[in-house]
Design a protein around this motif. Sequence first.
Motif, mmCIF file in Angstrom:
data_model
loop_
_atom_site.group_PDB
_atom_site.id
_atom_site.type_symbol
_atom_site.label_atom_id
_atom_site.label_comp_id
_atom_site.label_asym_id
_atom_site.label_seq_id
_atom_site.Cartn_x
_atom_site.Cartn_y
_atom_site.Cartn_z
ATOM 1 N N ASP A 203 0.873 -1.185 0.000
ATOM 2 C CA ASP A 203 0.000 0.000 0.000
ATOM 3 C C ASP A 203 0.903 1.227 0.000
ATOM 4 O OD1 ASP A 203 -2.145 1.685 0.093
ATOM 5 O OD2 ASP A 203 -2.662 1.274 2.191
ATOM 6 N N LEU A 204 1.622 1.407 -1.111
ATOM 7 C CA LEU A 204 2.638 2.446 -1.172
ATOM 8 C C LEU A 204 2.048 3.846 -1.087
ATOM 9 C CD1 LEU A 204 5.646 3.041 -1.504
ATOM 10 C CD2 LEU A 204 5.317 3.008 -3.992
ATOM 11 N N PHE A 205 0.906 4.055 -1.689
ATOM 12 C CA PHE A 205 0.311 5.393 -1.677
ATOM 13 C C PHE A 205 -0.031 5.825 -0.253
ATOM 14 C CE2 PHE A 205 -3.249 8.345 -2.022
ATOM 15 C CZ PHE A 205 -2.733 9.286 -2.891
ATOM 16 N N THR A 206 -0.686 4.946 0.495
ATOM 17 C CA THR A 206 -1.026 5.292 1.881
ATOM 18 C C THR A 206 0.230 5.446 2.718
ATOM 19 O OG1 THR A 206 -3.062 4.015 1.651
ATOM 20 C CG2 THR A 206 -2.378 4.577 3.887
ATOM 21 N N THR A 207 1.239 4.658 2.418
ATOM 22 C CA THR A 207 2.499 4.786 3.151
ATOM 23 C C THR A 207 3.122 6.150 2.928
ATOM 24 O OG1 THR A 207 2.859 2.411 2.941
ATOM 25 C CG2 THR A 207 4.759 3.773 3.502
ATOM 26 N N LEU A 208 3.110 6.631 1.693
ATOM 27 C CA LEU A 208 3.671 7.956 1.407
ATOM 28 C C LEU A 208 2.846 9.066 2.046
ATOM 29 C CD1 LEU A 208 4.686 7.514 -2.343
ATOM 30 C CD2 LEU A 208 6.186 7.498 -0.337
ATOM 31 N N VAL A 209 1.546 8.903 2.063
ATOM 32 C CA VAL A 209 0.696 9.938 2.671
ATOM 33 C C VAL A 209 0.915 9.991 4.180
ATOM 34 C CG1 VAL A 209 -1.694 10.624 3.097
ATOM 35 C CG2 VAL A 209 -1.016 9.832 0.836
ATOM 36 N N ASP A 210 1.116 8.840 4.790
ATOM 37 C CA ASP A 210 1.297 8.804 6.241
ATOM 38 C C ASP A 210 2.670 9.286 6.685
ATOM 39 O OD1 ASP A 210 -1.247 7.870 6.596
ATOM 40 O OD2 ASP A 210 -0.661 5.750 6.679
#
Length: 514
Positions: free
Chosen positions: A60-67
């Motif tokens: 879940d790379l997108f959520t990881t970057l947002v977090d």
Amino acid sequence: MSAIRRKFGDDYQVVNTKTGHGCTFPAPAKRKRQRFVEKNGRCNVQHGNLGGETSRYLSDLFTTLVDLKWRWNLLIFLLTYTVAWLIMASMWWVIAYIRGDLGQGHDDSYTPCVANVYNFPSAFLFFIETEATIGYGYRYITEKCPEGIILFLFQSLLGSIVDAFLIGCMFIKMSQPKKRAETLMFSQDAVISQRDGKLCLMFRVGNLRNSHMVSAQIRCKLIKSRQTPEGEFLPLDQRELDVGFGTGADQLFLVSPLTICHEINPKSPFFDLSQRSLMSEQFEIVVILEGIVETTGMTCQARTSYTEDEVLWGHRFLPVMSLEEGFFRVDYSQFHSTFEVNTPPYSVKEQEETSCLPSPAPPLTPTPGDPRNSRRERIFSLDAAPQEEPVSRLPSKLQRMSSRNGKETLKASSGPAAQQASEKASSTGDLPLRIQRVGSFASPEEPGGNQQLNLKPLKISSETHTQSTGELEHHRLTPLPPPIPGPNLNPLPAVGSRPEDNLPAKLRRMNADR
């Protein structure tokens, strides 16, 4: 301070005012302890020893970057574009190097793959102009370079993907409503006092912005370690605190500061909490406020917590609303202020147990006017009945009979001899004390056997006789039936005579022979 006392009375004292105006009692020093949720809403939990589970973050790379924090996001943003540009510029330089365009770039008769590309810097400039769609017109791809056309298509697709990923990530992170929670306020302390006759735990929330929180809802969790009856230890066990879920009080119209109330009842975890036990308890109350931001339509969540040393027993919040000309004014300088009120130091459990104790028995003094006592008074009043008027104690029917038929007998029996005889006769009957004995007998003075009603008064000593109510009821005098006209077949013996004198002559002789 004088204005506050004029408004709330002299008994109220401000104890927790955050500003310096009118503050005479500073807040007590609070001890530091490990919190589960900080006052700003940040959860004080760190995950460790993940092992091979770290690969789940890349799925879940997108959520990881947002977090990620902002500094890491900016670093990834810059590195991604820099690396992509350098790689693509190198690929253009490699094509020019393989075709031999670098040494013949200034020859007008030679047609290169990319015009005016002589070295790596010129290849890097060509990539930037193509990626950013600037198009100065000096560097361009010619039709005799099919590999350059294929690389140009790949560059366009890759650039669109990188732009969408990084720019979308930055946009989502910038539009997150976490900063909206900064304008949602919670009181520094929670209070316990009585409201509507019930002991309640209360705290205050407020909204600093004019934009509303749509569908605002509040929830409370009690974080406290406990041990089950089976011996299992539950660290940081979470229990729900009812703040009006059944009545809809948890749905807030947050346009002005509101006081949230949790009623302490038998279903509450604080049912046995008293002022003394509060000093030795260890718990944390987590407050969660959720709502939709009116301007963006995104869900916002604000959190805070209260530990046991931030719960004030016997306090109440100061009002912050005032009516001005044409509007209501909120004074946020008094948002955290409290004042002391009279509150029982006992828990709700102790108060209920005290109220359920049996009250002392009422005195046995008879109540005036009680119909149940009138009958008892009439029975016990026989001991104090006057002896001079024995006829007045008879029932009304016997009084009428005695007044009609026994006038002469009453006159004859009122002498001293009759009274002495009555004292002897009182020992032979089962009649109650001080109740006159009524009998029907034939007078010896009147021939023909006419029946007369003779009353024999019973005279007893003046000693006090004690009898129970049941005995008096058992010995109650039953009215005699009216006399049957005719000859008297069973006359009563005369006063002072023996029973044998009234027997027939034959029976007297038999009795004498025996």
